[in-house]
Design a protein around this motif. Structure first.
Motif, PDB file in Angstrom:
ATOM      1  N   THR A  52      48.675 -57.786  15.114  1.00  0.00           N
ATOM      2  CA  THR A  52      48.630 -56.853  13.994  1.00  0.00           C
ATOM      3  C   THR A  52      47.640 -55.735  14.266  1.00  0.00           C
ATOM      4  O   THR A  52      46.508 -55.981  14.692  1.00  0.00           O
ATOM      5  N   GLY A  53      48.068 -54.519  14.019  1.00  0.00           N
ATOM      6  CA  GLY A  53      47.211 -53.350  14.161  1.00  0.00           C
ATOM      7  C   GLY A  53      47.339 -52.450  12.953  1.00  0.00           C
ATOM      8  O   GLY A  53      47.942 -52.810  11.933  1.00  0.00           O
ATOM      9  N   ASP A  97      33.521 -57.804  14.425  1.00  0.00           N
ATOM     10  CA  ASP A  97      33.342 -56.620  13.586  1.00  0.00           C
ATOM     11  C   ASP A  97      34.672 -55.884  13.400  1.00  0.00           C
ATOM     12  O   ASP A  97      34.708 -54.647  13.329  1.00  0.00           O
ATOM     13  N   LEU A  98      35.765 -56.623  13.272  1.00  0.00           N
ATOM     14  CA  LEU A  98      37.094 -56.019  13.231  1.00  0.00           C
ATOM     15  C   LEU A  98      37.225 -54.972  12.133  1.00  0.00           C
ATOM     16  O   LEU A  98      37.842 -53.917  12.342  1.00  0.00           O
ATOM     17  N   LEU A 132      38.446 -51.174  12.886  1.00  0.00           N
ATOM     18  CA  LEU A 132      39.630 -50.585  12.271  1.00  0.00           C
ATOM     19  C   LEU A 132      39.268 -49.321  11.502  1.00  0.00           C
ATOM     20  O   LEU A 132      39.971 -48.311  11.567  1.00  0.00           O
ATOM     21  N   ARG A 133      38.160 -49.373  10.783  1.00  0.00           N
ATOM     22  CA  ARG A 133      37.745 -48.231   9.966  1.00  0.00           C
ATOM     23  C   ARG A 133      37.441 -47.003  10.823  1.00  0.00           C
ATOM     24  O   ARG A 133      37.784 -45.873  10.469  1.00  0.00           O
ATOM     25  N   ALA A 134      36.805 -47.231  11.981  1.00  0.00           N
ATOM     26  CA  ALA A 134      36.398 -46.125  12.843  1.00  0.00           C
ATOM     27  C   ALA A 134      37.369 -45.873  13.988  1.00  0.00           C
ATOM     28  O   ALA A 134      37.082 -45.052  14.871  1.00  0.00           O
ATOM     29  N   ALA A 135      38.507 -46.580  13.964  1.00  0.00           N
ATOM     30  CA  ALA A 135      39.515 -46.437  15.029  1.00  0.00           C
ATOM     31  C   ALA A 135      38.915 -46.688  16.406  1.00  0.00           C
ATOM     32  O   ALA A 135      39.203 -45.972  17.372  1.00  0.00           O
ATOM     33  N   TYR A 147      30.980 -54.022  18.626  1.00  0.00           N
ATOM     34  CA  TYR A 147      31.227 -52.839  19.471  1.00  0.00           C
ATOM     35  C   TYR A 147      29.902 -52.195  19.868  1.00  0.00           C
ATOM     36  O   TYR A 147      29.003 -52.019  19.036  1.00  0.00           O
ATOM     37  N   GLN A 148      29.800 -51.872  21.162  1.00  0.00           N
ATOM     38  CA  GLN A 148      28.585 -51.239  21.661  1.00  0.00           C
ATOM     39  C   GLN A 148      28.817 -49.732  21.789  1.00  0.00           C
ATOM     40  O   GLN A 148      29.580 -49.288  22.651  1.00  0.00           O
ATOM     41  N   HIS A 149      28.150 -48.976  20.924  1.00  0.00           N
ATOM     42  CA  HIS A 149      28.283 -47.506  20.984  1.00  0.00           C
ATOM     43  C   HIS A 149      27.437 -46.966  22.146  1.00  0.00           C
ATOM     44  O   HIS A 149      26.284 -47.383  22.344  1.00  0.00           O
ATOM     45  N   SER A 150      28.018 -46.068  22.887  1.00  0.00           N
ATOM     46  CA  SER A 150      27.261 -45.468  23.996  1.00  0.00           C
ATOM     47  C   SER A 150      26.289 -44.430  23.450  1.00  0.00           C
ATOM     48  O   SER A 150      26.521 -43.805  22.419  1.00  0.00           O
ATOM     49  N   ALA A 151      25.217 -44.236  24.178  1.00  0.00           N
ATOM     50  CA  ALA A 151      24.166 -43.297  23.747  1.00  0.00           C
ATOM     51  C   ALA A 151      24.674 -41.856  23.865  1.00  0.00           C
ATOM     52  O   ALA A 151      25.447 -41.523  24.736  1.00  0.00           O
TER      53      ALA A 151
END
Length: 357
Positions: free
Chosen positions: A293-294, A320-321, A325-328, A353-357
């Protein structure tokens, strides 16, 4: 148009979003069916879901399907679940326990006795046992006098769930387990009041739901169904009529929700949506199928009138699904080899999810 991120009122709960974590067996319970600290951490990691539905929990010793699955039929089990519900609530979540009686989908090596079912008809394929997969045994057919006690087992487990701090329960009426077996036209060959006609084949499901509502309230009771599914070899004749009859019997109970799997054609599912007067959780893709499901599947079913969307495998690798989903954001892939292997690897080791700097 309704969004996945809109709130929704479910019984006495306000869900902050419409993302539901679907029930998934992970086989991480401790000895004697006890919930563990790792299970508490696992569910707490996923508490941003609008609602969590746990893995199937057996309501009685004979209701256990697979090894290392948890129960809700002893005082020790109830106590062990309190760490789970506390952890989820401390992280701001809401959690229902899925009550699952395996019926014929079990084995004497797992439960120490011959499994029971509507009729003496074995499930197809192999079942999980402590020694690995083995052919499904022929179950012992329940007598007419015995059937009500197994319906009541769902209600007793629901009482225990509420005592353990759960917000409610979902009756597992899907995927070839006991309720599904009674609905089936090939697993249920009975000639008494629980077999034969559609009205008789839906009776066990209705009795289990009615008993559970009496025990813990309609606002704490949901049910999951898989119309037309063939898991473990079950078959159903005239699926649309069977489920229309079942929903007609369940609707007056005013359950918290109906949880449908996409196991039949869309026109039938849309008809069932129209027949159901309350909250509908839709699982938009075939469980364990090739697709997950997506966003697109969720939006499609929200547009067709579903109120909530359940996500299964995506929640395993993405605690953190909701935020992904909220932030695509991209979804992490799941390692299927860790589904049932036990231990914390592939259970607690998937990061946010690991956000890059």
């Amino acid at each position: 148009m309704t969004s996945l991120f809109d709130s929704h009122r479910l019984g006495e709960l306000t869900l902050p979003n419409r993302v539901v974590m679907a029930p998934m067996t992970r086989a991480r319970a401790g000895e004697d069916g006890l919930a563990t600290a790792s299970m508490a951490a696992y569910y707490a990691q996923r508490a941003t879901a609008g609602l969590i539905v746990t893995e199937g929990v057996q309501p009685s010793p004979i209701g256990q399907s697979s090894p290392r699955t948890p129960g809700l039929h002893t005082g020790e089990q109830v106590e062990s679940w309190r760490q789970v519900t506390h952890a989820v609530h401390a992280n701001g979540g809401r959690i229902f326990a899925q009550v699952m009686h395996g019926g014929r989908v079990s084995h004497p090596d797992t439960i120490g006795q011959i499994p029971v079912g509507p009729s003496a008809v074995a499930a197809s394929g192999g079942v999980f046992t402590p020694a690995g997969p083995q052919p499904a045994p022929v179950p012992r057919a329940l007598t007419t006098a015995e059937v009500p006690e197994h319906a009541e087992a769902y209600a007793e487990a629901a009482r225990n769930a509420v005592d353990a701090g759960f917000d409610g329960v979902e009756l597992h009426g899907a995927n070839g387990y006991l309720i599904s077996q009674f609905l089936s036209s090939n697993a249920n060959l009975r000639t008494d009041r629980y077999g034969g006609s559609v009205a008789n084949r839906v009776r066990f499901a209705v009795e289990a739901a009615t008993a559970t509502v009496a025990a813990v309230g309609a606002h704490r009771t949901g049910i999951r169904l898989s119309p037309g599914a063939t898991f473990w070899g079950v078959e159903e004749t005239d699926t649309p009529r069977l489920y229309a009859a079942l929903l007609a019997e369940l609707a007056p109970l005013d359950l918290a929700y109906l949880h449908l799997e996409a196991t039949t054609d869309e026109p039938t599912l849309r008809t069932l949506r129209a027949l159901w007067p309350g909250t509908l959780i839709m699982n938009p893709v075939l469980p364990l199928g090739a697709k997950q499901t997506g966003h697109a599947e969720a939006a499609h079913w929200l547009g067709l009138g579903a109120d909530l969307i359940s996500f299964g495998r995506a929640f395993i690798a993405n605690p953190d699904l909701v935020e992904r989903l909220r932030a695509a954001l991209p979804l992490a892939p799941v390692d299927e080899s860790t589904y049932y292997q036990g231990g914390d690897h592939g259970y607690l080791t998937y990061p946010a999810y690991q956000h890059s700097a």
